[in-house]
Design an enzyme around this catalytic site. Structure first.
Site, PDB file in Angstrom:
ATOM      1  N   HIS A 121       4.034   6.069   7.353  1.00  0.00           N
ATOM      2  CA  HIS A 121       5.182   5.295   6.876  1.00  0.00           C
ATOM      3  C   HIS A 121       6.435   5.984   7.425  1.00  0.00           C
ATOM      4  O   HIS A 121       6.441   7.202   7.596  1.00  0.00           O
ATOM      5  CB  HIS A 121       5.145   5.370   5.345  1.00  0.00           C
ATOM      6  CG  HIS A 121       6.129   4.528   4.613  1.00  0.00           C
ATOM      7  ND1 HIS A 121       7.468   4.848   4.526  1.00  0.00           N
ATOM      8  CD2 HIS A 121       5.965   3.389   3.889  1.00  0.00           C
ATOM      9  CE1 HIS A 121       8.074   3.934   3.775  1.00  0.00           C
ATOM     10  NE2 HIS A 121       7.197   3.041   3.387  1.00  0.00           N
ATOM     11  N   ASP A 198       1.067  12.599   1.968  1.00  0.00           N
ATOM     12  CA  ASP A 198       1.821  11.484   1.404  1.00  0.00           C
ATOM     13  C   ASP A 198       0.815  10.641   0.626  1.00  0.00           C
ATOM     14  O   ASP A 198       0.008   9.924   1.213  1.00  0.00           O
ATOM     15  CB  ASP A 198       2.474  10.690   2.545  1.00  0.00           C
ATOM     16  CG  ASP A 198       3.088   9.383   2.074  1.00  0.00           C
ATOM     17  OD1 ASP A 198       2.896   9.007   0.906  1.00  0.00           O
ATOM     18  OD2 ASP A 198       3.750   8.725   2.899  1.00  0.00           O
ATOM     19  N   GLN A 201       0.176   5.697  -1.376  1.00  0.00           N
ATOM     20  CA  GLN A 201      -0.771   4.581  -1.476  1.00  0.00           C
ATOM     21  C   GLN A 201      -2.092   5.000  -2.102  1.00  0.00           C
ATOM     22  O   GLN A 201      -2.965   4.162  -2.317  1.00  0.00           O
ATOM     23  CB  GLN A 201      -1.053   3.986  -0.089  1.00  0.00           C
ATOM     24  CG  GLN A 201       0.100   3.247   0.518  1.00  0.00           C
ATOM     25  CD  GLN A 201       0.498   1.997  -0.247  1.00  0.00           C
ATOM     26  OE1 GLN A 201      -0.337   1.344  -0.874  1.00  0.00           O
ATOM     27  NE2 GLN A 201       1.771   1.665  -0.209  1.00  0.00           N
ATOM     28  N   LYS A 224       4.412   2.572  -7.687  1.00  0.00           N
ATOM     29  CA  LYS A 224       3.233   1.924  -7.114  1.00  0.00           C
ATOM     30  C   LYS A 224       2.009   2.107  -7.997  1.00  0.00           C
ATOM     31  O   LYS A 224       0.928   1.624  -7.676  1.00  0.00           O
ATOM     32  CB  LYS A 224       2.968   2.469  -5.701  1.00  0.00           C
ATOM     33  CG  LYS A 224       4.081   2.084  -4.717  1.00  0.00           C
ATOM     34  CD  LYS A 224       3.870   2.591  -3.314  1.00  0.00           C
ATOM     35  CE  LYS A 224       5.037   2.168  -2.435  1.00  0.00           C
ATOM     36  NZ  LYS A 224       4.978   2.716  -1.082  1.00  0.00           N
ATOM     37  N   CYS A 362       7.248  -0.784   7.198  1.00  0.00           N
ATOM     38  CA  CYS A 362       7.832   0.549   7.376  1.00  0.00           C
ATOM     39  C   CYS A 362       6.915   1.433   8.209  1.00  0.00           C
ATOM     40  O   CYS A 362       6.803   2.639   7.966  1.00  0.00           O
ATOM     41  CB  CYS A 362       8.135   1.239   6.048  1.00  0.00           C
ATOM     42  SG  CYS A 362       9.304   0.359   5.032  1.00  0.00           S
TER      43      CYS A 362
END
Ligand SMILES: *Cc1c(COP(=O)(O)O)cnc(C)c1O
Length: 404
Positions: A121, A198, A201, A224, A362
């Site tokens: 991202h 990261d 997600q 999220k 993104c």
């Protein structure tokens, strides 16, 4: 097995109509919907205990501080961090990554290398580029294959004693690929590099164990995973957080301030300057409790079923191509239809009540890799159903007929 109808009743927005049609919300990769218990917890904080934290001796301030620190403890348990002070509240993944890249500005020097994956991202690319500009370090890219999987042989070959940081997402937001991060972390540590994951997600779908992974940093967003916007967590190993300089200066992050010299507060306060999103931090704990109550095993099983079903149904559509066909995938499907711009499909199916994301997500480098302007992305959550997938498939077919 999940009682989906019972779960759906927890989310008031899901019973709404959009453009006169029942809402089918498949943009969970951008942000998840919020259950009533989370919405209520936010109101309850402002109605009953609103006060600034870590400051006053008065009762409300203590209640607010206790609730905030209780939530930090919940996050610690949830991700299995060794210490609560390794859990920093942030405004989201972007904030967490920038906190780390800012800290590394005082550590890296010319000749040092940062490895970033081809699947990132923009939030996990741009801050590292800015860091390279500041320090003279070099950014190198771990490539991916046509399936949207990172190529581990190439990764192994890129690692050297010059590698100081490896940064990769746990799950790709654009393609859904689940990356072999445990392997990557072990390999990076073997050359002495630090690893940032990261997890933006990943946390909606699974429960990360930061000690088992042995990552140095793990960043994610609250919004999220059923929590409020403007909340997030940066996990950092104690030794790293002690080593990195503070990100922002201000109240809360100091021990003692004089005009000659300021000493910094201990962890986690050193990285939490100013009044934070107190309500958000507390309510993130509520969201984590909610998801744990449903259970991540049940969430995984249901989402896997949705992924398989949607993949099969979408592939029935002539000229439809799925991007991201790796073996390990989360419930995210990126696709295009021959000769039709993703934006046109997205606009038409929106009129039919179906919310998907269209565009580059993104992650422009991924779109460049496939030589496409963007994709249509359907990302599923535990509260989605097969019937909703059927509605999407019918809507996409209708759009295809209208546009061709
Ligand atoms: C959403 C997302 C981000 C950015 O999260 P913010 O909440 O916007 O800070 C970073 N990385 C990935 C993989 C994401 O999906």
């Amino acid at each position: 097995m999940l009682d989906i109808q019972k779960i759906r009743a927890d989310f008031p927005i899901l019973s709404q109509k959009v453009n006169g049609k029942p809402l089918v919300y498949f943009d969970n990769g951008a942000t998840s919907q919020k259950p009533q218990i989370v919405i209520d917890a936010d109101a309850k904080y402002y109605q009953e205990i609103n006060a600034n934290i870590h400051r006053g001796v008065h009762t409300l301030s203590q209640l607010a501080t206790d609730a905030y620190e209780l939530s930090r403890g919940k996050v610690q348990q949830h991700i299995n961090a060794k210490f609560a002070h390794e859990v920093l509240f942030t405004s989201g993944t972007t904030h967490g990554i920038n906190l780390v890249t800012n800290g590394f500005a005082s550590i890296l020097k010319p000749g040092d290398e940062i490895l970033v994956s081809a699947l990132e991202h923009h939030s996990n690319i741009v801050p590292w580029q800015m860091l390279c500009e500041k320090t003279g370090a070099t950014l190198k890219v771990i490539p991916m294959n046509e399936e949207g999987e990172l190529i581990m042989e190439a990764y192994d070959a890129l690692l050297s004693e010059n590698t100081k940081v490896v940064t990769v997402n746990h799950i790709s937001n654009a393609l859904g690929t689940i990356n072999p991060i445990k392997y990557m972390i072990d390999k990076a540590h073997a050359v002495g590099a630090a690893v940032l994951i990261d997890g933006a997600q990943a946390v909606p779908h699974l429960k990360p164990d930061v000690q088992d992974l042995d990552c140095d940093f793990y960043a994610f967003s609250g919004h999220k995973m059923c929590g409020p916007t403007g909340t997030g967590i940066l996990y950092g190993k104690e030794a790293w957080l002690n080593k990195l300089p503070p990100y922002q200066g201000g109240g809360e992050m100091i021990k003692e301030v004089t005009f000659e010299k300021t000493t910094y507060a201990d962890l986690p306060h050193k990285f939490e300057a100013g009044t934070p999103n107190i309500a958000g931090g507390i309510v993130l704990g509520t969201a984590i409790d909610y998801m744990n109550e449903i259970g991540f095993e049940a969430i995984h099983a249901h989402e896997e079923e949705l992924l398989q079903y949607a993949t099969k149904r979408l592939l029935e559509i002539e000229g439809l191509k799925i991007y991201g066909t790796g073996k390990n995938k989360a419930s995210v499907i990126s696709f295009n239809i021959d000769g039709i711009h993703p934006y046109d499909i997205g606009s038409i199916i929106d009129k039919l009540g179906i919310a998907v994301r269209t565009g580059h997500h993104c992650a422009q480098p991924i779109m460049n890799f496939f030589c496409i302007p963007g994709t249509i992305r359907a990302s599923f959550s535990f509260y989605n159903t097969k019937e909703e997938i059927d509605s999407m498939v019918e809507a996409v077919k209708k759009a295809q007929t209208m546009l061709s």
